[in-house]
Scaffold this motif. Structure first.
Motif, short mmCIF file in Angstrom:
data_model
loop_
_atom_site.label_atom_id
_atom_site.label_comp_id
_atom_site.label_asym_id
_atom_site.label_seq_id
_atom_site.Cartn_x
_atom_site.Cartn_y
_atom_site.Cartn_z
N ALA A 79 0.83 -1.21 0.00
CA ALA A 79 0.00 0.00 0.00
C ALA A 79 0.86 1.26 0.00
O ALA A 79 0.53 2.26 -0.65
CB ALA A 79 -0.94 -0.01 1.20
N LYS A 80 1.99 1.22 0.73
CA LYS A 80 2.89 2.37 0.74
C LYS A 80 3.50 2.60 -0.64
O LYS A 80 3.63 3.73 -1.09
CB LYS A 80 4.00 2.16 1.78
CG LYS A 80 3.52 2.19 3.21
CD LYS A 80 4.67 1.96 4.18
CE LYS A 80 4.19 1.98 5.61
NZ LYS A 80 5.31 1.73 6.58
N ALA A 83 0.83 4.04 -2.90
CA ALA A 83 0.50 5.44 -2.62
C ALA A 83 1.46 6.39 -3.30
O ALA A 83 1.11 7.54 -3.60
CB ALA A 83 0.49 5.67 -1.11
N ASN A 84 2.69 5.94 -3.54
CA ASN A 84 3.71 6.79 -4.19
C ASN A 84 4.04 6.30 -5.59
O ASN A 84 5.11 6.59 -6.12
CB ASN A 84 4.98 6.80 -3.34
CG ASN A 84 4.77 7.41 -1.96
OD1 ASN A 84 4.42 8.57 -1.84
ND2 ASN A 84 4.94 6.61 -0.93
N TRP A 85 3.10 5.58 -6.20
CA TRP A 85 3.36 5.01 -7.53
C TRP A 85 3.64 6.10 -8.54
O TRP A 85 2.94 7.10 -8.62
CB TRP A 85 2.16 4.17 -7.98
CG TRP A 85 2.43 3.40 -9.23
CD1 TRP A 85 2.32 3.86 -10.52
CD2 TRP A 85 2.88 2.04 -9.33
NE1 TRP A 85 2.68 2.87 -11.41
CE2 TRP A 85 3.00 1.74 -10.70
CE3 TRP A 85 3.15 1.05 -8.40
CZ2 TRP A 85 3.42 0.48 -11.16
CZ3 TRP A 85 3.56 -0.19 -8.85
CH2 TRP A 85 3.68 -0.47 -10.22
N ALA A 117 -2.63 0.28 -6.92
CA ALA A 117 -2.54 1.56 -7.61
C ALA A 117 -3.49 1.65 -8.80
O ALA A 117 -3.54 2.66 -9.49
CB ALA A 117 -1.10 1.81 -8.09
#
Length: 321
Positions: A79-80, A83-85, A117
């Protein structure tokens, strides 16, 4: 990359494009037989050679992890990443085509993050005709030819882009004439613990004022000259956090500063560590304090409960009555 229209229909039938990422991840996977059929079709119609490698686009749900030699995927970590994909920083995972399945060899969290994502397809490098033992060797040696960025390199890039935290660190370093450089470079005033400093600056309850206060203590303490043979570490920054926050809240930071400087002037960073450990061994400390003996020592110094040269060093309220 070339695509097969009929194949796209098959994939869309098995994995609905209107499903949410979590649904696609947990509920909408085709069974093994259907998955193998899709993969077999992709391997003949949707694969190409590029720079000596075989690459193709596939739905990320089709990738498995071999439990024999890999850990399971972790949703929180994926998930982290999701979130920054950023497609511009995306690296193709390496997968092995074995027994009708595609197994992640390198980038095993990427496919899961891609699902979260909202990516319907991702590019992958495909290895063929290798054994599971060869996969395992590739997995545990995947970092051999990679060079991770050092913190001074990350800082330099952030400063160039004028990120606020890096700009604030630059101002503090200029004030105390510190040079942010590689740990391999011999510099009389090398800035230590770059990652820790940036993390402290980013905290709302600390910020650049905290770092300025810590470096001021060290500058005014003879044996804490920054850049000496035994430089300060993350511990020597983090150990002041609790007393700083307390001092700001109670408006007694100046009083704390005087007490710290009096003690620190008689102890180098290395000596300070040894003193903290010695106190930890002498006192019945809680498990929390025992994990951070330097923080425990800092609290006692700030509260005026430390007497230099006397054992036991810490004077408790009951002993002062």
């Amino acid at each position: 990359m070339p695509k097969n229209t009929s194949n796209d229909v098959t994939i869309a039938t098995c994995i609905p494009t209107d499903a949410t990422p979590i649904q696609r991840l947990n509920k909408e996977k085709p069974d093994d037989a259907v998955k193998s059929a899709i993969i077999a079709t992709l391997m003949t119609s949707n694969i190409t050679r590029l720079g000596g490698k075989r690459v193709m686009e596939i739905p990320p749900e089709l990738i498995d992890v071999a439990p024999e030699y890999q850990r399971g995927r972790r949703l929180n970590q994926a998930a982290k990443i999701a979130a920054n994909w950023d497609d511009r920083k995306y690296n193709f995972p390496i997968v092995s085509y074995r027994n009708g399945k595609l197994y992640a060899v390198d980038g095993q969290m990427t496919d899961m993050a891609a699902v979260l994502a909202g990516k319907t397809v991702i590019g992958v490098n495909v290895l063929e005709n290798i054994t599971i033992e060869e996969e395992a060797k590739l997995f545990d040696t995947q970092d051999e030819n990679k060079s991770r960025l050092k913190w001074h390199e990350i800082y330099k890039s952030r400063l160039f882009r004028k990120e606020p935290d890096a700009v604030a660190l630059d101002a503090v370093c200029r004030k105390y004439r510190l040079e942010v450089t590689s740990s391999q470079r011999k510099s009389p005033r090398r800035m230590p613990s770059i990652n820790c400093a940036l993390e402290c600056i980013a905290r709302k309850d600390l910020g650049p004022d905290f770092l300025d206060w810590v470096f001021n203590l060290m500058e005014r303490s003879d044996n804490w000259f920054l850049g000496e043979k035994t430089p300060i570490t993350n511990t020597h920054i983090n150990m002041f956090i609790d007393t700083y926050c307390e001092g700001v809240e109670n408006n007694c930071l100046a009083e704390y500063s005087d007490r710290f400087i009096e003690v620190m002037s008689h102890h180098s960073p290395d000596d300070f560590d040894k003193l903290a450990i010695s106190l930890a061994n002498e006192r019945n400390m809680s498990s929390k304090d025992a994990r951070s003996p330097t923080k425990f020592l800092c609290a006692k110094i700030a509260h005026g409960e430390f007497i230099e040269g006397r054992k036991p060093y810490i004077i408790t309220p009951e002993e002062t009555d």
